[in-house]
Every structure is written in structure tokens, then in C-alpha cells.
Design an enzyme around this catalytic site. Structure first.
Site, mmCIF file in Angstrom:
data_model
loop_
_atom_site.group_PDB
_atom_site.id
_atom_site.type_symbol
_atom_site.label_atom_id
_atom_site.label_comp_id
_atom_site.label_asym_id
_atom_site.label_seq_id
_atom_site.Cartn_x
_atom_site.Cartn_y
_atom_site.Cartn_z
ATOM 1 N N SER A 1 0.859 -1.189 0.000
ATOM 2 C CA SER A 1 0.000 0.000 0.000
ATOM 3 C C SER A 1 0.889 1.230 0.000
ATOM 4 C CB SER A 1 -0.885 0.009 1.248
ATOM 5 O OG SER A 1 -1.319 1.335 1.496
ATOM 6 N N HIS B 1 -1.319 -1.419 -4.184
ATOM 7 C CA HIS B 1 -2.583 -1.060 -3.537
ATOM 8 C C HIS B 1 -2.650 0.452 -3.307
ATOM 9 C CE1 HIS B 1 -5.911 -2.218 -0.710
ATOM 10 N NE2 HIS B 1 -5.487 -1.205 0.029
ATOM 11 N N ASP C 1 -4.890 3.433 -1.589
ATOM 12 C CA ASP C 1 -5.928 3.682 -0.585
ATOM 13 C C ASP C 1 -6.589 5.029 -0.827
ATOM 14 O OD1 ASP C 1 -5.964 1.396 1.182
ATOM 15 O OD2 ASP C 1 -3.895 1.938 1.652
ATOM 16 N N MET D 1 -9.346 7.718 0.188
ATOM 17 C CA MET D 1 -10.168 8.134 1.342
ATOM 18 C C MET D 1 -10.766 9.512 1.073
ATOM 19 S SD MET D 1 -7.704 6.958 4.467
ATOM 20 C CE MET D 1 -6.752 5.436 4.396
ATOM 21 N N HIS E 1 -8.603 0.673 -3.454
ATOM 22 C CA HIS E 1 -9.465 0.394 -2.301
ATOM 23 C C HIS E 1 -10.196 1.694 -1.980
ATOM 24 C CE1 HIS E 1 -9.401 -0.533 2.347
ATOM 25 N NE2 HIS E 1 -10.627 -0.452 1.874
ATOM 26 N N MET F 1 -12.344 3.884 0.097
ATOM 27 C CA MET F 1 -12.942 4.144 1.405
ATOM 28 C C MET F 1 -13.672 5.465 1.285
ATOM 29 S SD MET F 1 -9.654 2.863 3.534
ATOM 30 C CE MET F 1 -8.626 3.004 2.080
ATOM 31 N N MET G 1 -10.863 -6.262 6.372
ATOM 32 C CA MET G 1 -10.073 -5.232 7.059
ATOM 33 C C MET G 1 -9.606 -5.785 8.409
ATOM 34 S SD MET G 1 -9.791 -2.616 5.076
ATOM 35 C CE MET G 1 -8.797 -1.693 6.254
ATOM 36 N N ASP H 1 -6.094 -6.516 4.841
ATOM 37 C CA ASP H 1 -5.511 -5.175 4.802
ATOM 38 C C ASP H 1 -5.504 -4.550 6.194
ATOM 39 O OD1 ASP H 1 -4.697 -2.635 4.086
ATOM 40 O OD2 ASP H 1 -6.487 -2.160 2.898
HETATM 41 C C1 DX5 Z 1 -6.153 1.425 6.047
HETATM 42 C C2 DX5 Z 1 -5.702 1.134 4.636
HETATM 43 C C3 DX5 Z 1 -4.561 0.182 4.563
HETATM 44 C C4 DX5 Z 1 -3.368 0.631 5.329
HETATM 45 C C5 DX5 Z 1 -2.269 -0.367 5.317
HETATM 46 O O1 DX5 Z 1 -7.217 2.304 6.039
HETATM 47 O O2 DX5 Z 1 -6.751 0.583 3.896
HETATM 48 O O3 DX5 Z 1 -4.248 -0.175 3.229
HETATM 49 O O4 DX5 Z 1 -2.892 1.842 4.885
HETATM 50 O O5 DX5 Z 1 -1.230 0.150 6.062
HETATM 51 P P1 DX5 Z 1 -0.537 -0.675 7.221
HETATM 52 O O6 DX5 Z 1 0.029 -1.908 6.573
HETATM 53 O O7 DX5 Z 1 0.498 0.248 7.728
HETATM 54 O O8 DX5 Z 1 -1.585 -1.021 8.236
HETATM 55 ZN ZN ZN Z 2 -6.306 -0.453 1.854
#
Ligand code: DX5
Ligand code: ZN
Length: 234
Positions: A16, A41, A43, A45, A77, A79, A148, A183
Site C-alpha cells: 500500500s 494497492h 488507498d 479516502m 481500495h 474508502m 479489514m 488489509d
Molecule cells: C487502512 C488502509 C490500509 C493501510 C495499510 O485504512 O486501507 O491499506 O494503509 O497500512 P498498514 O500496513 O500500515 O496497516
Molecule cells: Zn487499503
């Protein structure tokens, strides 16, 4: 382009980039690609579904050619509260798989069908306190389920150990073609346990980009994952 079936259940690390150095994103991504990573990956948000703001389609668009040029895939991903508003722009920017949270509610079937129609692999995500029963129908329309193992929103959080048993129960529910992604808080301490429980893709942010050479960290984790995968999945 959708993720090929051969890779879906192969046992892969998906770094990620959330914990990467954003002033040198290309360098960090190149390092993990050179280490043999096949999935990167992203992320996404929105500050509503989770209390943080991160990556938009522009960053995917900048990095996707490098990822694809190495024969790897872009995993996004989402969110976000309203995934329907963003799916098209992420796929147009180069996303090969798009996962959406079951907790976002309305019309999940339509959202997942749209992702497939656009040519990407659809995935559904369950938060730590969301029961697996909530995806009993959705799992028929996806290529992967993301479990998750932290509450989404931030990198570097502590792994919630109950996720291991959740993966085990999910594997029993799922059709064999559907992959499991885990994840949050994933690293050397729990990678083998998660693969043993039936996980296929392990997402790791801080364990890869949290310090030291990301290529070396990715290589070590991918090695552990490959060793833990049974001969039937190699
Ligand atoms: C959390 C994300 C993850 C996260 C992973 O909201 O979806 O992908 O950043 O990071 P680590 O491996 O540091 O938990
Ligand atoms: Zn993620």
C-alpha cells in the site's frame, strides 16, 4: 484490465503506497516493482467514510503506466461514502481492480456490476466489526473480498487478531474462484498465519514503506507468502 485468474488466488503481496514517501512516490513504487511485486494497492479516502483524505485518480494516472509496464496491476481500495461517483474515473486512470465497502450501503450489486462492466475486477470490503453474513449475496458478484484487519483510515495501526479466524470462516463460505485480501497491520509477524487461514493477497503499507529499503522489505514479505502458500496454489 481485470486481474487475471491465475494471479487472483496465487498468494501475493500488495504494497500500500499510503506509507510511501509522497515526495518520491515513483522511486518507492519502482523499488517494489523491481522486487517482483504484481499488485500495488492505492488507498482512496474521502474524509467522510473515513476521517482522512488521501489519493485521487490523478495519482493513479501518474503511476499506472509504470505499474503496467512492469507487468503488475493497480488495485484501488475505495474508502469513500459514494463509490459510484468515482469508479469510472479510477478505472479510466488505470485501476485494474476496485473494491468498495459493504458498509457504504445502497445498491452494492449495481456498483459491483458497473466495475465489471468497465473491465476491472470488483471486490467487496468488510470492516472489522461487520459480519461476514452481510456479504453472503455480494460475494457472488466479486473477484475478491477484502477483510479489514484494522479500522480503515490510517496506516500503521495495530493488527486486529480476530481477522485470522474471520479469513478462515470466509474461505469456507466463498466459491473457490473468489480471492481473499487482508488489509491493515500486516507484516512478518502475521503473514504466514493469514496465508495459512486462506488469504490470497496481503496488503502491507508500513511493513514495506515504513523505513529501510522498500524493495528489500517487499522481497522478504513476498518470500514468506510464497513459502506459506500450499503447492496447490503455487
Ligand atoms: C487502512 C488502509 C490500509 C493501510 C495499510 O485504512 O486501507 O491499506 O494503509 O497500512 P498498514 O500496513 O500500515 O496497516
Ligand atoms: Zn487499503
Amino acid at each position: 484490465m481485470a486481474i487475471p485468474e491465475s494471479l487472483l488466488r496465487a498468494g501475493s503481496l500488495a504494497p500500500s503506497i499510503l506509507s510511501a514517501d509522497f515526495a518520491a512516490l515513483g522511486v518507492d513504487v519502482r523499488a517494489v516493482l523491481d522486487a517482483g511485486v504484481r499488485l500495488v494497492h492505492f488507498d482512496v479516502m474521502d474524509g467522510h467514510f473515513v476521517p482522512n483524505l488521501t489519493i485521487g485518480p490523478a495519482i493513479v494516472r501518474s503511476l499506472a503506466p509504470m505499474v503496467h509496464g512492469s507487468g503488475a496491476y493497480v488495485d484501488t481500495h475505495l474508502m469513500v461514502e459514494r463509490p459510484d461517483s468515482f469508479i469510472e474515473s479510477f478505472v479510466a486512470a488505470g485501476a485494474d481492480s476496485v473494491s468498495v465497502h459493504v458498509e457504504t450501503g445502497a445498491n452494492l450489486h449495481r456498483t459491483l456490476a458497473r466495475i465489471r462492466e468497465l473491465g476491472a475486477s470488483p471486490g467487496v470490503v468488510v470492516n472489522p466489526a461487520t459480519p461476514l453474513a452481510s456479504i453472503e449475496e455480494a460475494m457472488l458478484f466479486v473477484d475478491y473480498v477484502l477483510v479489514m484487519s484494522v479500522n480503515p483510515g490510517f496506516g500503521g495501526q495495530e493488527f486486529i487478531p480476530e481477522a485470522v479466524d474471520k479469513v478462515r470462516r470466509l474461505r469456507e463460505m466463498l466459491p473457490p474462484r473468489v480471492a481473499i485480501q487482508v488489509d491493515g497491520g500486516v507484516g512478518r509477524e502475521n503473514a504466514a498465519r493469514l496465508i495459512g487461514a486462506g488469504a490470497d493477497w496481503l496488503v502491507a503499507g508500513s511493513a514495506v514503506f515504513g523505513g529501510g529499503d522498500p524493495g528489500v522489505a517487499a522481497g522478504v514479505l513476498q518470500g514468506m507468502i510464497s513459502e506459506s502458500v500450499g503447492p496447490d496454489r503455487r
